[in-house]
Design a protein around this motif. Structure first.
Motif, short mmCIF file in Angstrom:
data_model
loop_
_atom_site.label_atom_id
_atom_site.label_comp_id
_atom_site.label_asym_id
_atom_site.label_seq_id
_atom_site.Cartn_x
_atom_site.Cartn_y
_atom_site.Cartn_z
N VAL A 71 -2.29 2.40 -0.95
CA VAL A 71 -0.92 2.27 -1.42
C VAL A 71 -0.88 2.69 -2.88
CG1 VAL A 71 1.06 0.73 -1.77
CG2 VAL A 71 -0.49 0.33 0.15
N VAL A 72 0.00 3.67 -3.19
CA VAL A 72 0.13 4.13 -4.57
C VAL A 72 1.59 4.09 -4.99
CG1 VAL A 72 -1.89 5.65 -4.36
CG2 VAL A 72 0.40 6.58 -3.94
N ASP A 73 1.81 4.09 -6.30
CA ASP A 73 3.19 4.15 -6.79
C ASP A 73 3.53 5.59 -7.14
OD1 ASP A 73 2.07 4.69 -9.28
OD2 ASP A 73 2.54 2.73 -10.14
N GLN A 74 4.70 5.79 -7.75
CA GLN A 74 5.20 7.15 -8.02
C GLN A 74 4.30 7.92 -8.97
OE1 GLN A 74 9.02 7.76 -10.20
NE2 GLN A 74 9.75 8.62 -8.26
N THR A 75 3.54 7.23 -9.80
CA THR A 75 2.65 7.89 -10.75
C THR A 75 1.28 8.20 -10.13
OG1 THR A 75 1.67 5.86 -11.64
CG2 THR A 75 3.76 6.61 -12.61
#
Length: 263
Positions: A71-75
């Protein structure tokens, strides 16, 4: 009920596999949704670096990748990941060699094609798409897992043999085609990753909706309070949905968001 987060599968849901693009109505609908402060996430068997320009241009707030293993964020910051244990990587590799299956391991930065690339049904299509060839590394040496561990694998071979192996394996197998399986660590799937993301964001499942079309979307849909199946979805996905929208190429995303009264 106030929807705070909407999660979309990619292939067959956001991405039209016939035209190899995101329909214009879906692009406009997602932009309108984000303007209403509804957060936008993607859940896919693809790696975060293998989404392609069409999907990247949508600027998802979060990406659940590698069939729930990452799971990663927008960055691109990793919020959570679960590696396949070394012993399980070795066991899967030995089995793939025995049945001469196509095998890809997905690591944090690249996909390593270990063997039989001609059997990996999505490989050429993705390499020749807007993803490009950089993320894909042909690796007949089959030793990358000595240096780092993957979060997911893609296994392609005889389904009966693979399902028989899966019964006695601690790994999680999710079939996405007649011969293709996403393989993740034990207990990891899209649904588990959705639950983890909701916990991190402090959002209740009732305030989360999702869109899906294929077998491997089932756990994701079960983890969300509102479930939208695409018109082109598998019958088993339509059966557990709250609503069946139109096909991906017939304004399915737009119509589904209207049903949810987000637009």
């Amino acid at each position: 009920m106030s929807i705070q987060l909407v999660i979309f599968d990619v292939d067959g849901t956001l991405y039209d596999e016939k035209t190899h693009q995101v329909p214009s109505s879906a692009i406009a609908a997602i932009k309108a949704m984000k303007k209403k402060q509804v957060r936008f996430a993607i859940a896919t068997g693809r790696a975060p670096y293998g989404l392609g320009k069409a999907i990247d241009s949508l600027h998802a707030d979060y990406v659940i990748a590698d069939s729930g293993g990452l799971v990663v964020d927008q960055t691109g910051t990793i919020l959570w990941k679960q590696d396949i244990p070394y012993t399980d990587v070795c066991s899967l590799l030995t089995f793939a060699q025995e049945i001469e299956a196509g095998l890809v391991f997905k690591f944090p930065r690249h996909m390593y094609i270990y063997q039989n690339p001609e059997k990996i049904e999505w490989l050429l299509g993705q390499m020749n798409s807007d993803i490009g060839r950089e993320p894909f590394i042909f690796h007949p040496e089959q030793d990358r897992h000595f240096l780092e561990l993957p979060q997911c694998a893609s296994l392609h071979g005889d389904a009966k043999q693979i399902l028989a192996f899966a019964k006695n394996s601690p790994l999680s197998f999710q079939q996405f085609s007649d011969t293709g399986f996403d393989v993740a660590p034990a207990g990891v799937d899209k649904g588990k990753a959705v639950t983890r993301l909701l916990q991190l964001l402090q959002i209740e499942p009732a305030d989360c909706a999702c869109f899906g079309d294929s077998y491997n979307d089932r756990s994701m849909m079960e983890a969300c309070g509102r479930r939208i199946a695409m018109g082109n979805a598998a019958a088993s996905i339509k059966a557990i949905a709250d609503h069946v929208t139109s096909d991906v190429d017939k304004d399915g995303i737009l119509n589904g968001l209207r049903y949810l009264q987000i637009l």
